[in-house]
Design an enzyme around this catalytic site. Structure first.
Site, PDB file in Angstrom:
ATOM      1  N   ASP A   1       0.815  -1.217   0.000  1.00 25.27           N
ATOM      2  CA  ASP A   1       0.000   0.000   0.000  1.00 25.27           C
ATOM      3  C   ASP A   1       0.853   1.274   0.000  1.00 25.27           C
ATOM      4  O   ASP A   1       1.712   1.459   0.870  1.00 25.27           O
ATOM      5  CB  ASP A   1      -0.871  -0.049   1.260  1.00 25.27           C
ATOM      6  CG  ASP A   1      -1.786   1.147   1.386  1.00 25.27           C
ATOM      7  OD1 ASP A   1      -2.010   1.848   0.387  1.00 25.27           O
ATOM      8  OD2 ASP A   1      -2.274   1.383   2.514  1.00 25.27           O
TER       9      ASP A   1
ATOM     10  N   ASP B   1      -7.192   3.133  -9.884  1.00 21.14           N
ATOM     11  CA  ASP B   1      -8.404   2.316 -10.031  1.00 21.14           C
ATOM     12  C   ASP B   1      -9.623   3.229  -9.916  1.00 21.14           C
ATOM     13  O   ASP B   1      -9.738   3.989  -8.959  1.00 21.14           O
ATOM     14  CB  ASP B   1      -8.446   1.243  -8.937  1.00 21.14           C
ATOM     15  CG  ASP B   1      -7.412   0.155  -9.169  1.00 21.14           C
ATOM     16  OD1 ASP B   1      -7.122  -0.144 -10.342  1.00 21.14           O
ATOM     17  OD2 ASP B   1      -6.889  -0.392  -8.185  1.00 21.14           O
TER      18      ASP B   1
HETATM   19  C1  LIG Z   1      -5.562   1.002 -13.176  1.00 22.23           C
HETATM   20  S1  LIG Z   1      -4.006   0.474 -12.568  1.00 22.23           S
HETATM   21  C2  LIG Z   1      -2.887   1.674 -13.281  1.00 22.23           C
HETATM   22  C3  LIG Z   1      -1.466   1.230 -13.249  1.00 22.23           C
HETATM   23  C4  LIG Z   1      -0.452   2.227 -13.807  1.00 22.23           C
HETATM   24  N1  LIG Z   1      -0.393   3.430 -13.009  1.00 22.23           N
HETATM   25  C5  LIG Z   1      -0.742   2.553 -15.259  1.00 22.23           C
HETATM   26  O1  LIG Z   1      -1.167   3.690 -15.514  1.00 22.23           O
HETATM   27  O2  LIG Z   1      -0.524   1.689 -16.109  1.00 22.23           O
HETATM   28  C6  LIG Z   1      -4.084   1.051 -10.884  1.00 22.23           C
HETATM   29  C7  LIG Z   1      -2.988   0.466 -10.032  1.00 22.23           C
HETATM   30  O3  LIG Z   1      -3.042   1.008  -8.724  1.00 22.23           O
HETATM   31  C8  LIG Z   1      -2.679  -0.015  -7.823  1.00 22.23           C
HETATM   32  N2  LIG Z   1      -3.170   0.338  -6.476  1.00 22.23           N
HETATM   33  C9  LIG Z   1      -4.426   0.298  -6.022  1.00 22.23           C
HETATM   34  N3  LIG Z   1      -4.474   0.665  -4.743  1.00 22.23           N
HETATM   35  C10 LIG Z   1      -3.202   0.953  -4.365  1.00 22.23           C
HETATM   36  C11 LIG Z   1      -2.609   1.362  -3.150  1.00 22.23           C
HETATM   37  N4  LIG Z   1      -3.328   1.565  -2.032  1.00 22.23           N
HETATM   38  N5  LIG Z   1      -1.279   1.563  -3.134  1.00 22.23           N
HETATM   39  C12 LIG Z   1      -0.538   1.365  -4.238  1.00 22.23           C
HETATM   40  N6  LIG Z   1      -1.052   0.965  -5.416  1.00 22.23           N
HETATM   41  C13 LIG Z   1      -2.371   0.763  -5.476  1.00 22.23           C
HETATM   42  C14 LIG Z   1      -3.337  -1.247  -8.401  1.00 22.23           C
HETATM   43  O4  LIG Z   1      -2.787  -2.464  -7.936  1.00 22.23           O
HETATM   44  C15 LIG Z   1      -3.104  -1.045  -9.891  1.00 22.23           C
HETATM   45  O5  LIG Z   1      -1.925  -1.635 -10.352  1.00 22.23           O
END
Ligand SMILES: C[S@@+](CC[C@H](N)C(=O)[O-])C[C@H]1O[C@@H](n2cnc3c(N)ncnc32)[C@H](O)[C@@H]1O
Length: 237
Positions: free
Chosen positions: A119, A141
């Protein structure tokens, strides 16, 4: 790592509907086992440039780097700066490690990246106030259902923390192709206008990817699907 603690990768992956993901290839598995422990953000205590990189330097922080293309691209552009990336999805971490190790054929290993498999907010909370030069939130997300809106990363609590951790003049970069998220994010940022200035020079600047902003995997996917992508740079006052 204890499973089922809020914020740990297992819990986050379950929450986000990602079961285990694809099995890692042998090379990726080796990187997770051998390289990740060497460049992992410490799991306790303050997260500072001196502790992570052995010297004071400009610090960049990426939330949810996905496959790590943007983080590795920026780290390659700015070798004197330190990069911290957080991602709970192990397949993403493994892909990022391929970029960091230089095994993608693009060049030498990157010595200026540290990764947290978990996280981002937990790590962000341990960074001293005013220590960050850049913070990236790229294609978070979307959580499009109204009842899930509280789970969006762009919300008052996290944005207050972004403001605290960025130094004056530091930059928050946010990108999305999701109209519901865009509307929500703009309303949240409007509430925090005392802390952030939008850096657009022309009204339509949010339609074009600014220089020094490598494309992410989700951005490429969005464009392929014919979506518009929106880019925002905010300066911490
Ligand atoms: C829609 S993907 C986008 C990934 C990347 N930033 C891209 O643009 O290709 C969103 C990412 O945020 C990550 N994520 C969600 N909640 C998170 C958190 N609390 N801390 C870190 N990453 C998180 C998810 O695992 C996912 O890989």
């Amino acid at each position: 790592m204890t499973a089922n603690k809020p914020g740990d990768p297992t819990t986050l992956n379950r929450l986000y509907g990602r079961a285990k993901g694809k099995a890692l290839r042998t090379g990726q598995q080796a990187l997770v086992e051998e390289l990740l422990p060497r460049i992992a953000v410490p799991t306790e205590g303050p997260v500072t440039a001196e502790r992570l990189f052995g010297r004071p330097c400009s610090l960049h922080f990426e939330i949810g780097f996905g496959g790590g293309e943007h983080m590795a691209g920026r780290a390659d552009m700015l070798p004197d700066h330190g990069f911290i990336g957080c991602e709970p999805f192990v397949n993403g971490v493994a892909q990022a490690l391929v970029h960091v190790s230089g095994d993608n054929g693009a060049g030498a290993p990157l010595g200026n990246v540290r990764i947290h498999h978990g996280d981002a907010l937990e790590v962000l909370a341990r960074i001293p106030d005013g220590a960050l030069s850049f913070l990236y939130l790229l294609h978070p997300d979307p959580w499009p259902k109204a009842r899930h809106a509280k789970r969006r990363m762009m919300n008052d609590g996290p944005v207050r923390m972004f403001a605290a951790k960025l130094k004056p003049g530091g930059e928050l970069r946010f990108g999305t192709d999701h109209p519901i998220y865009l509307r929500h994010a703009l309303m949240v940022m409007q509430r925090h206008r005392a802390q952030f200035d939008w850096l657009g020079e022309k009204p339509a600047d949010f339609l074009q990817r600014p220089g020094g902003w490598p494309e992410t995997r989700y951005e490429a996917k969005a464009r392929k699907q014919g979506h518009e992508v929106w880019y925002f740079r905010y300066r911490r006052r």
